[in-house]
Design a protein around this motif. Sequence first.
Motif, PDB file in Angstrom:
ATOM      1  N   THR A 189       0.831  -1.206   0.000  1.00 18.94           N
ATOM      2  CA  THR A 189       0.000   0.000   0.000  1.00 18.94           C
ATOM      3  C   THR A 189       0.862   1.250   0.000  1.00 18.94           C
ATOM      4  OG1 THR A 189      -1.698  -1.194   1.240  1.00 18.94           O
ATOM      5  CG2 THR A 189      -1.861   1.205   1.199  1.00 18.94           C
ATOM      6  N   LEU A 190       1.936   1.207   0.806  1.00 20.56           N
ATOM      7  CA  LEU A 190       2.834   2.358   0.898  1.00 20.56           C
ATOM      8  C   LEU A 190       3.510   2.628  -0.439  1.00 20.56           C
ATOM      9  CD1 LEU A 190       3.912   4.361   3.065  1.00 20.56           C
ATOM     10  CD2 LEU A 190       5.856   2.828   3.347  1.00 20.56           C
ATOM     11  N   LEU A 191       4.037   1.555  -1.067  1.00 23.78           N
ATOM     12  CA  LEU A 191       4.728   1.721  -2.348  1.00 23.78           C
ATOM     13  C   LEU A 191       3.758   2.127  -3.450  1.00 23.78           C
ATOM     14  CD1 LEU A 191       7.214  -1.301  -2.322  1.00 23.78           C
ATOM     15  CD2 LEU A 191       7.748   1.109  -2.012  1.00 23.78           C
ATOM     16  N   LEU A 192       2.539   1.534  -3.404  1.00 23.78           N
ATOM     17  CA  LEU A 192       1.545   1.895  -4.409  1.00 23.78           C
ATOM     18  C   LEU A 192       1.144   3.357  -4.257  1.00 23.78           C
ATOM     19  CD1 LEU A 192      -0.241   0.893  -6.717  1.00 23.78           C
ATOM     20  CD2 LEU A 192      -1.983   0.310  -5.030  1.00 23.78           C
ATOM     21  N   THR A 193       0.947   3.770  -3.003  1.00 24.48           N
ATOM     22  CA  THR A 193       0.609   5.176  -2.748  1.00 24.48           C
ATOM     23  C   THR A 193       1.731   6.089  -3.201  1.00 24.48           C
ATOM     24  OG1 THR A 193      -0.713   4.512  -0.830  1.00 24.48           O
ATOM     25  CG2 THR A 193      -0.078   6.828  -0.977  1.00 24.48           C
ATOM     26  N   GLN A 194       2.966   5.669  -2.901  1.00 18.69           N
ATOM     27  CA  GLN A 194       4.125   6.459  -3.325  1.00 18.69           C
ATOM     28  C   GLN A 194       4.190   6.541  -4.847  1.00 18.69           C
ATOM     29  OE1 GLN A 194       8.053   4.692  -2.814  1.00 18.69           O
ATOM     30  NE2 GLN A 194       8.812   6.610  -1.970  1.00 18.69           N
ATOM     31  N   SER A 195       3.944   5.394  -5.509  1.00 14.66           N
ATOM     32  CA  SER A 195       3.961   5.374  -6.971  1.00 14.66           C
ATOM     33  C   SER A 195       2.864   6.266  -7.541  1.00 14.66           C
ATOM     34  CB  SER A 195       3.782   3.937  -7.467  1.00 14.66           C
ATOM     35  OG  SER A 195       3.684   3.891  -8.867  1.00 14.66           O
ATOM     36  N   GLN A 196       1.675   6.194  -6.922  1.00 22.28           N
ATOM     37  CA  GLN A 196       0.569   7.031  -7.383  1.00 22.28           C
ATOM     38  C   GLN A 196       0.873   8.506  -7.174  1.00 22.28           C
ATOM     39  OE1 GLN A 196      -2.615   5.330  -5.077  1.00 22.28           O
ATOM     40  NE2 GLN A 196      -3.200   3.879  -6.676  1.00 22.28           N
ATOM     41  N   LEU A 197       1.501   8.810  -6.024  1.00 22.91           N
ATOM     42  CA  LEU A 197       1.863  10.202  -5.754  1.00 22.91           C
ATOM     43  C   LEU A 197       2.894  10.705  -6.758  1.00 22.91           C
ATOM     44  CD1 LEU A 197       2.077  10.252  -1.848  1.00 22.91           C
ATOM     45  CD2 LEU A 197       0.387  11.398  -3.286  1.00 22.91           C
ATOM     46  N   ILE A 198       3.870   9.832  -7.076  1.00 16.74           N
ATOM     47  CA  ILE A 198       4.891  10.215  -8.059  1.00 16.74           C
ATOM     48  C   ILE A 198       4.246  10.441  -9.423  1.00 16.74           C
ATOM     49  CG2 ILE A 198       6.904   9.380  -9.335  1.00 16.74           C
ATOM     50  CD1 ILE A 198       7.777   7.950  -6.752  1.00 16.74           C
ATOM     51  N   THR A 199       3.318   9.525  -9.784  1.00 15.99           N
ATOM     52  CA  THR A 199       2.626   9.666 -11.070  1.00 15.99           C
ATOM     53  C   THR A 199       1.788  10.935 -11.105  1.00 15.99           C
ATOM     54  OG1 THR A 199       2.522   7.255 -11.297  1.00 15.99           O
ATOM     55  CG2 THR A 199       1.024   8.551 -12.667  1.00 15.99           C
ATOM     56  N   LYS A 200       1.021  11.151 -10.015  1.00 21.74           N
ATOM     57  CA  LYS A 200       0.196  12.360  -9.960  1.00 21.74           C
ATOM     58  C   LYS A 200       1.064  13.608  -9.998  1.00 21.74           C
ATOM     59  CE  LYS A 200      -3.804  10.471  -7.482  1.00 21.74           C
ATOM     60  NZ  LYS A 200      -4.593  10.517  -6.222  1.00 21.74           N
ATOM     61  N   SER A 201       2.183  13.548  -9.282  1.00 24.64           N
ATOM     62  CA  SER A 201       3.089  14.691  -9.265  1.00 24.64           C
ATOM     63  C   SER A 201       3.634  14.967 -10.663  1.00 24.64           C
ATOM     64  CB  SER A 201       4.238  14.423  -8.289  1.00 24.64           C
ATOM     65  OG  SER A 201       5.162  15.473  -8.297  1.00 24.64           O
ATOM     66  N   ALA A 202       3.989  13.876 -11.381  1.00 24.47           N
ATOM     67  CA  ALA A 202       4.504  14.040 -12.743  1.00 24.47           C
ATOM     68  C   ALA A 202       3.430  14.601 -13.666  1.00 24.47           C
ATOM     69  CB  ALA A 202       5.007  12.697 -13.274  1.00 24.47           C
ATOM     70  N   VAL A 203       2.192  14.091 -13.501  1.00 24.89           N
ATOM     71  CA  VAL A 203       1.082  14.584 -14.328  1.00 24.89           C
ATOM     72  C   VAL A 203       0.823  16.060 -14.044  1.00 24.89           C
ATOM     73  CG1 VAL A 203      -1.403  14.401 -14.737  1.00 24.89           C
ATOM     74  CG2 VAL A 203      -0.018  12.332 -14.589  1.00 24.89           C
ATOM     75  N   LEU A 204       0.777  16.404 -12.741  1.00 28.04           N
ATOM     76  CA  LEU A 204       0.538  17.798 -12.369  1.00 28.04           C
ATOM     77  C   LEU A 204       1.663  18.702 -12.857  1.00 28.04           C
ATOM     78  CD1 LEU A 204      -0.847  17.354  -8.737  1.00 28.04           C
ATOM     79  CD2 LEU A 204      -2.116  18.066 -10.757  1.00 28.04           C
ATOM     80  N   GLU A 205       2.906  18.199 -12.754  1.00 31.12           N
ATOM     81  CA  GLU A 205       4.051  18.986 -13.220  1.00 31.12           C
ATOM     82  C   GLU A 205       3.955  19.222 -14.723  1.00 31.12           C
ATOM     83  OE1 GLU A 205       7.643  21.061 -12.755  1.00 31.12           O
ATOM     84  OE2 GLU A 205       6.327  20.219 -11.218  1.00 31.12           O
ATOM     85  N   THR A 206       3.555  18.156 -15.455  1.00 28.51           N
ATOM     86  CA  THR A 206       3.401  18.290 -16.905  1.00 28.51           C
ATOM     87  C   THR A 206       2.283  19.270 -17.243  1.00 28.51           C
ATOM     88  OG1 THR A 206       4.158  16.009 -17.201  1.00 28.51           O
ATOM     89  CG2 THR A 206       2.988  17.020 -19.044  1.00 28.51           C
ATOM     90  N   GLN A 207       1.152  19.130 -16.539  1.00 29.91           N
ATOM     91  CA  GLN A 207       0.037  20.053 -16.768  1.00 29.91           C
ATOM     92  C   GLN A 207       0.441  21.482 -16.438  1.00 29.91           C
ATOM     93  OE1 GLN A 207      -3.002  18.274 -14.300  1.00 29.91           O
ATOM     94  NE2 GLN A 207      -3.967  17.268 -16.040  1.00 29.91           N
ATOM     95  N   LEU A 208       1.179  21.622 -15.343  1.00 29.49           N
ATOM     96  CA  LEU A 208       1.599  22.950 -14.910  1.00 29.49           C
ATOM     97  C   LEU A 208       2.479  23.608 -15.965  1.00 29.49           C
ATOM     98  CD1 LEU A 208       1.509  24.830 -12.330  1.00 29.49           C
ATOM     99  CD2 LEU A 208       3.727  23.857 -11.745  1.00 29.49           C
ATOM    100  N   GLU A 209       3.439  22.834 -16.486  1.00 29.02           N
ATOM    101  CA  GLU A 209       4.386  23.411 -17.434  1.00 29.02           C
ATOM    102  C   GLU A 209       3.807  23.544 -18.844  1.00 29.02           C
ATOM    103  OE1 GLU A 209       7.066  24.877 -16.665  1.00 29.02           O
ATOM    104  OE2 GLU A 209       6.978  24.282 -14.567  1.00 29.02           O
ATOM    105  N   SER A 210       2.768  22.749 -19.151  1.00 29.86           N
ATOM    106  CA  SER A 210       2.175  22.833 -20.492  1.00 29.86           C
ATOM    107  C   SER A 210       1.001  23.808 -20.545  1.00 29.86           C
ATOM    108  CB  SER A 210       1.705  21.444 -20.942  1.00 29.86           C
ATOM    109  OG  SER A 210       0.716  20.936 -20.068  1.00 29.86           O
ATOM    110  N   ALA A 211       0.654  24.390 -19.405  1.00 32.06           N
ATOM    111  CA  ALA A 211      -0.471  25.328 -19.366  1.00 32.06           C
ATOM    112  C   ALA A 211      -0.139  26.591 -20.155  1.00 32.06           C
ATOM    113  CB  ALA A 211      -0.808  25.684 -17.921  1.00 32.06           C
TER     114      ALA A 211
END
Length: 667
Positions: free
Chosen positions: A273-295
């Motif tokens: 659960t911890l690793l999955l949550t961490q992976s999801q957070l990393i993915t969400k962070s990457a998605v948000l970072e991409t959205q942020l920079e592509s805005a």
Amino acid sequence: MKNDNFSENSQFSESKKVIISILFGLSGFTGSYFSFHYMVEDFSVTIVWSFLFPLLITQAYGWKYGLLAGTLGLGAAHCFLLWPNNGYANIVNFINITLWFVFHGFMAQIRAKKQSFWNNPLVAYFYFALFYAVFTRLLFPVAFSFNPPPIWFKEVQLSIPVDILNRIILKSVITMFLALIFAVTLFKMNGVKKIFGLKPGKESKYNGRIVLASISGGLVIWYVYIILNCILIDFNFPAGLFIIHKPHQIIALLVFISSASFIGYFLSNYMETLLLTQSQLITKSAVLETQLESANSGILAVSNEQEILIANKKFYEIWNIPEELWNTKDDAIILNFGLSQLRNPGEFVNKVNYLYSNKDEISNDEFTFSDGRVFHRYSAPLIDKNKRHLGRIWFFTDMTQNIRMQQIIIQSEKMQTVGNLASGMAHEINNPLGAILQGAQNTLRRLSPDNEANIQTAQECGTEIGIINKYLEERNIIKYLEGIRTSAIRASNIVANLLNFTKTSDYKFQHDDINLILQNALNVVMNDRELKEKYNSSEIEIIKDFNDSLPMININSNEIEQVFINIIKNSVQSFAKSGTEIKKIIQLRTETLDDSITIIIEDNGCGMEENIKYKAFEPFYTTRTVGTGTGLGLSTAYFIINKNHNGSIELHSEPGKGTKVVMHLPV
């Protein structure tokens, strides 16, 4: 978290999974022969550890393969091997264990879709344990009553005491639970998953070490218990360390190992659960970072302490922030740097301070940079899901192009309306204007002293045509008539321009060379005698930057040449107000852009004020003195480019710096 230990995810074929299921069932059946037996008082207890083989199958492939392992693989038939004297009661036990495998496989399939507390294998076991206890309690005595079977072990029990049956049920429930703990714990290990052709999950990469460490820890604690037992209770140290056969030692081993497995199972679950949550957070962070920079907007988030939490690259580019300031967290530094670029910095900073003071306020407004860029500013409180106020977020969106497009749309609608009105007016004016011009011309012709008919008619009236002309000249009547004729001709030309302004050309379109047409237009303007005399056009430096690889384009060359002539003329005339101290330059450029050709005509003349630039394409609008221009040059160009050729024309101008006209024509 979705369960990835399931049949559809296996890399093995159906036939291979069937074979593996039967083999694991046989392993369970054969392994039951080596079950743990020990006595507690006068009661024999057997731990069938080999249950875990069919249980692994059910967890890997589901209930159908669990049924195969229990029946064809004989995984549920251990009772016939271990307790033949039970007779028909073994059939009840066989059905019970088979149903257990099926139930566990069914729950594995449910977990594959969605996991919850209620379908956790250890929790779900208690549902089955209740069923098992009731089923066995009711049917075991009935099965014993049918003994002995005709072709069976003859020394069978004909009945079973209730207290013994209850203890058998309790022992079986505990034994099955221990086997289940071992099975689900082993299945946490990626190495075990690979045996069944299942792809190991990234979130389970540490499970093997966790399980092995837990079981090893359980064994160490158990052996410490053995040592203490030898020293303090049995007094057979050190010989007792190597003779482990007493029931309490076996029970202790089972307790410690099962407890360790239990701990390993939950620790690995937690780590997954911890690793999955961490992976999801990393993915969400990457998605948000991409959205942020592509805005398309500049984004800035500021804390309650006015510390910059996050800002995208677009924000820094909009405000021309130097890179050495990108890492600063002080919002005040960035704000002060940006204020110097605004037309109205006081109004801007007052609004910022107001919003920081009123934390719940949402704001939408616009502001303008000194260079003319217009931006929309949206600001809202930054609030988390617990309704805590974290700060404020800002969005800065460039509206300059949108505003220009709105102006173009408004201008197009206005031009269309004016065009329709002008067309109607031109037709209405043309008829009386023709009569005026015709009357003036006929009057002058009938007063001409060179016309024989005029001479003869004057003599018949007792006078001479020369005397009549002398009188008319003395009284300026001839001059007035010439003025009427000249004005009528000028008005007629304006009407003709109006009609040309509103109608679609009858000329056929053909593929032509834009560079050649632009050069021809330049030659016409620069050889215009009037422009040379009034505006010293020969002193203007012409800079040409033509793209020689332009494709031929389907246009009405006469109309396009007229557009170029009108615009170049305007550039020449713009130097009349710019003073004589500057070097007069007109630049002509052609280039390709996507699916269009771009033509740019630029000068460094007097330029235009904002209000004049806004009206430049309107018909009859001119800044020249009365009689020197009709105000139809740019408006005609607008109609030819936009309406007749489906292109676009843009005007960029600043007072004292010059004017640039950009035209786009589709290829």
